[in-house]
Design a protein around this motif. Structure first.
Motif, PDB file in Angstrom:
ATOM      1  N   GLU A 262       0.831  -1.206   0.000  1.00  0.00           N
ATOM      2  CA  GLU A 262       0.000   0.000   0.000  1.00  0.00           C
ATOM      3  C   GLU A 262       0.868   1.260   0.000  1.00  0.00           C
ATOM      4  O   GLU A 262       0.591   2.226  -0.719  1.00  0.00           O
ATOM      5  N   ALA A 263       1.905   1.257   0.847  1.00  0.00           N
ATOM      6  CA  ALA A 263       2.804   2.419   0.917  1.00  0.00           C
ATOM      7  C   ALA A 263       3.547   2.606  -0.396  1.00  0.00           C
ATOM      8  O   ALA A 263       3.729   3.732  -0.883  1.00  0.00           O
ATOM      9  N   ALA A 264       3.979   1.487  -0.977  1.00  0.00           N
ATOM     10  CA  ALA A 264       4.688   1.566  -2.259  1.00  0.00           C
ATOM     11  C   ALA A 264       3.781   2.133  -3.339  1.00  0.00           C
ATOM     12  O   ALA A 264       4.179   3.014  -4.120  1.00  0.00           O
ATOM     13  N   ARG A 265       2.538   1.636  -3.383  1.00  0.00           N
ATOM     14  CA  ARG A 265       1.588   2.127  -4.389  1.00  0.00           C
ATOM     15  C   ARG A 265       1.353   3.638  -4.215  1.00  0.00           C
ATOM     16  O   ARG A 265       1.358   4.402  -5.179  1.00  0.00           O
ATOM     17  N   SER A 266       1.150   4.063  -2.991  1.00  0.00           N
ATOM     18  CA  SER A 266       0.880   5.470  -2.718  1.00  0.00           C
ATOM     19  C   SER A 266       2.037   6.356  -3.158  1.00  0.00           C
ATOM     20  O   SER A 266       1.836   7.388  -3.822  1.00  0.00           O
ATOM     21  N   ALA A 267       3.267   5.953  -2.815  1.00  0.00           N
ATOM     22  CA  ALA A 267       4.442   6.765  -3.154  1.00  0.00           C
ATOM     23  C   ALA A 267       4.654   6.839  -4.656  1.00  0.00           C
ATOM     24  O   ALA A 267       4.926   7.914  -5.217  1.00  0.00           O
ATOM     25  N   LEU A 268       4.536   5.708  -5.331  1.00  0.00           N
ATOM     26  CA  LEU A 268       4.824   5.671  -6.760  1.00  0.00           C
ATOM     27  C   LEU A 268       3.687   6.263  -7.596  1.00  0.00           C
ATOM     28  O   LEU A 268       3.944   6.865  -8.642  1.00  0.00           O
ATOM     29  N   GLU A 269       2.455   6.111  -7.131  1.00  0.00           N
ATOM     30  CA  GLU A 269       1.350   6.756  -7.837  1.00  0.00           C
ATOM     31  C   GLU A 269       1.427   8.281  -7.689  1.00  0.00           C
ATOM     32  O   GLU A 269       1.094   9.025  -8.623  1.00  0.00           O
ATOM     33  N   ALA A 270       1.864   8.756  -6.519  1.00  0.00           N
ATOM     34  CA  ALA A 270       2.052  10.195  -6.327  1.00  0.00           C
ATOM     35  C   ALA A 270       3.137  10.716  -7.266  1.00  0.00           C
ATOM     36  O   ALA A 270       3.018  11.806  -7.850  1.00  0.00           O
ATOM     37  N   ALA A 271       4.208   9.933  -7.444  1.00  0.00           N
ATOM     38  CA  ALA A 271       5.277  10.332  -8.361  1.00  0.00           C
ATOM     39  C   ALA A 271       4.774  10.337  -9.798  1.00  0.00           C
ATOM     40  O   ALA A 271       5.116  11.234 -10.587  1.00  0.00           O
ATOM     41  N   ARG A 272       3.965   9.355 -10.159  1.00  0.00           N
ATOM     42  CA  ARG A 272       3.410   9.315 -11.517  1.00  0.00           C
ATOM     43  C   ARG A 272       2.518  10.527 -11.764  1.00  0.00           C
ATOM     44  O   ARG A 272       2.579  11.149 -12.833  1.00  0.00           O
ATOM     45  N   ALA A 273       1.719  10.896 -10.759  1.00  0.00           N
ATOM     46  CA  ALA A 273       0.854  12.068 -10.896  1.00  0.00           C
ATOM     47  C   ALA A 273       1.674  13.347 -11.029  1.00  0.00           C
ATOM     48  O   ALA A 273       1.321  14.258 -11.795  1.00  0.00           O
ATOM     49  N   ALA A 274       2.791  13.421 -10.304  1.00  0.00           N
ATOM     50  CA  ALA A 274       3.671  14.607 -10.417  1.00  0.00           C
ATOM     51  C   ALA A 274       4.251  14.704 -11.806  1.00  0.00           C
ATOM     52  O   ALA A 274       4.318  15.800 -12.389  1.00  0.00           O
ATOM     53  N   GLU A 276       2.872  13.511 -14.582  1.00  0.00           N
ATOM     54  CA  GLU A 276       1.788  13.888 -15.475  1.00  0.00           C
ATOM     55  C   GLU A 276       1.497  15.375 -15.394  1.00  0.00           C
ATOM     56  O   GLU A 276       1.231  16.040 -16.388  1.00  0.00           O
ATOM     57  N   GLU A 277       1.563  15.927 -14.167  1.00  0.00           N
ATOM     58  CA  GLU A 277       1.322  17.351 -13.994  1.00  0.00           C
ATOM     59  C   GLU A 277       2.415  18.181 -14.664  1.00  0.00           C
ATOM     60  O   GLU A 277       2.145  19.238 -15.251  1.00  0.00           O
ATOM     61  N   LEU A 278       3.651  17.724 -14.567  1.00  0.00           N
ATOM     62  CA  LEU A 278       4.768  18.437 -15.189  1.00  0.00           C
ATOM     63  C   LEU A 278       4.616  18.536 -16.701  1.00  0.00           C
ATOM     64  O   LEU A 278       4.933  19.568 -17.300  1.00  0.00           O
ATOM     65  N   PHE A 279       4.151  17.478 -17.335  1.00  0.00           N
ATOM     66  CA  PHE A 279       4.175  17.418 -18.800  1.00  0.00           C
ATOM     67  C   PHE A 279       2.778  17.336 -19.410  1.00  0.00           C
ATOM     68  O   PHE A 279       2.636  16.903 -20.558  1.00  0.00           O
ATOM     69  N   SER A 280       1.766  17.753 -18.654  1.00  0.00           N
ATOM     70  CA  SER A 280       0.401  17.735 -19.203  1.00  0.00           C
ATOM     71  C   SER A 280       0.213  18.888 -20.184  1.00  0.00           C
ATOM     72  O   SER A 280       0.902  19.881 -20.144  1.00  0.00           O
TER      73      SER A 280
END
Length: 280
Positions: A262-274, A276-280
């Motif tokens: 769960e912690a791994a998913r949360s950390a890596l999904e947050a990084a993926r969202a960051a 996406e926000e950078l290059f949207s």
């Protein structure tokens, strides 16, 4: 559209200098280009291609007719050219550059650029490989150029207007602000790519055989020559702080992976969202 200077000096006809000359030509064919380029073959090609109207092996009297000049060489040469080029420019001229680190360049300009010539640091956030042969008139179109505000306001606006006239998006910032940001988005990625390439090589032949497009993408920046990206990176005093920030996030993500799915998913999904926000 903002009127371009009638004559522009360009020192260095590599990828950036030749692209700038071609972009100026495309925007206004009447602009006269005075180039400074030490390589005989490149000077000959630039004249034959119509990229330059005059091509000098070293800074010379023809620069006296340039109200604006741009230093488009590697950063060490930019610092060396400031004094000799500024001595040849007319009073009131604007001298600028395309170097990737700005605090040291701006500080050197205060010492080396002669009184009567105004220096403005600038950094096109686009580049690549290939030198003169890869230069295109379109390189400025849609790109982002940082223009430093540490100087005469009228000169800053003149440099901003030049880049905007060629189709670039201009971001005004102080030299220190530029270097802090670019440490994170350009210089640290170059060093990380370099370290990753060295680590993979050290990991042995199987790692090399199994390497795919992901690693190729991740290490692309390591292919830049030292004179282009290494010299720039070592001039950026903000790199240690950028590295500490990266180390903190890497440590946090590794901790999350070790903690639980769960912690791994949360950390890596947050990084993926960051991302996406950078290059949207």
């Amino acid at each position: 559209m903002t009127a371009l200077p009638r004559t522009v000096g360009i020192a260095g006809l590599g990828l950036m200098g030749a692209s700038l000359a071609r972009a100026l030509r495309a925007a206004d064919p009447a602009v006269r280009i005075v180039a400074v380029e030490p390589r005989d073959d490149v000077r000959a090609r630039a004249l034959a291609d119509g990229v330059a109207d005059e091509a000098l092996a070293a800074p010379g009297p023809a620069l006296a007719g340039c109200p604006l000049a741009v230093l488009c060489t590697p950063v060490a040469s930019i610092e060396a050219l400031m004094a000799p080029v500024s001595r040849l420019l007319p009073d009131g001229a604007v001298l600028t550059d395309v170097g990737g680190a700005k605090e040291r360049v701006v500080a050197e300009a205060r010492r080396a650029v002669r009184p009567g010539v105004r220096f403005v640091g600038a950094h096109p956030m686009f580049g690549g490989h290939g030198g003169y042969a890869a230069a295109t008139a379109e390189r400025w179109s849609g790109g982002t150029v940082a223009v430093c505000t540490d100087g005469d306001p009228a000169a800053v606006e003149a440099v901003a207007a030049l880049h905007a006239a060629l189709g670039a998006k201009v971001v005004r910032c102080a030299a220190a602000e530029h270097d802090a940001a670019v440490a994170m988005v350009s210089h640290l990625p170059y060093l990380v790519a370099s370290a990753l390439a060295a680590a993979v090589k050290e990991a042995g032949p199987l790692a090399a055989r199994l390497a795919g497009p992901g690693l190729k993408d991740m290490t692309r920046l390591a292919s830049f020559p030292f004179d282009i990206q290494g010299e720039v990176s070592r001039r950026n005093a903000h790199l240690p702080a950028a590295a500490r920030r990266l180390e903190g996030h890497l440590s946090r993500i590794l901790g999350a992976i070790a903690d639980s799915p769960e912690a791994a998913r949360s950390a890596l999904e947050a990084a993926r969202a960051a991302r996406e926000e950078l290059f949207s």
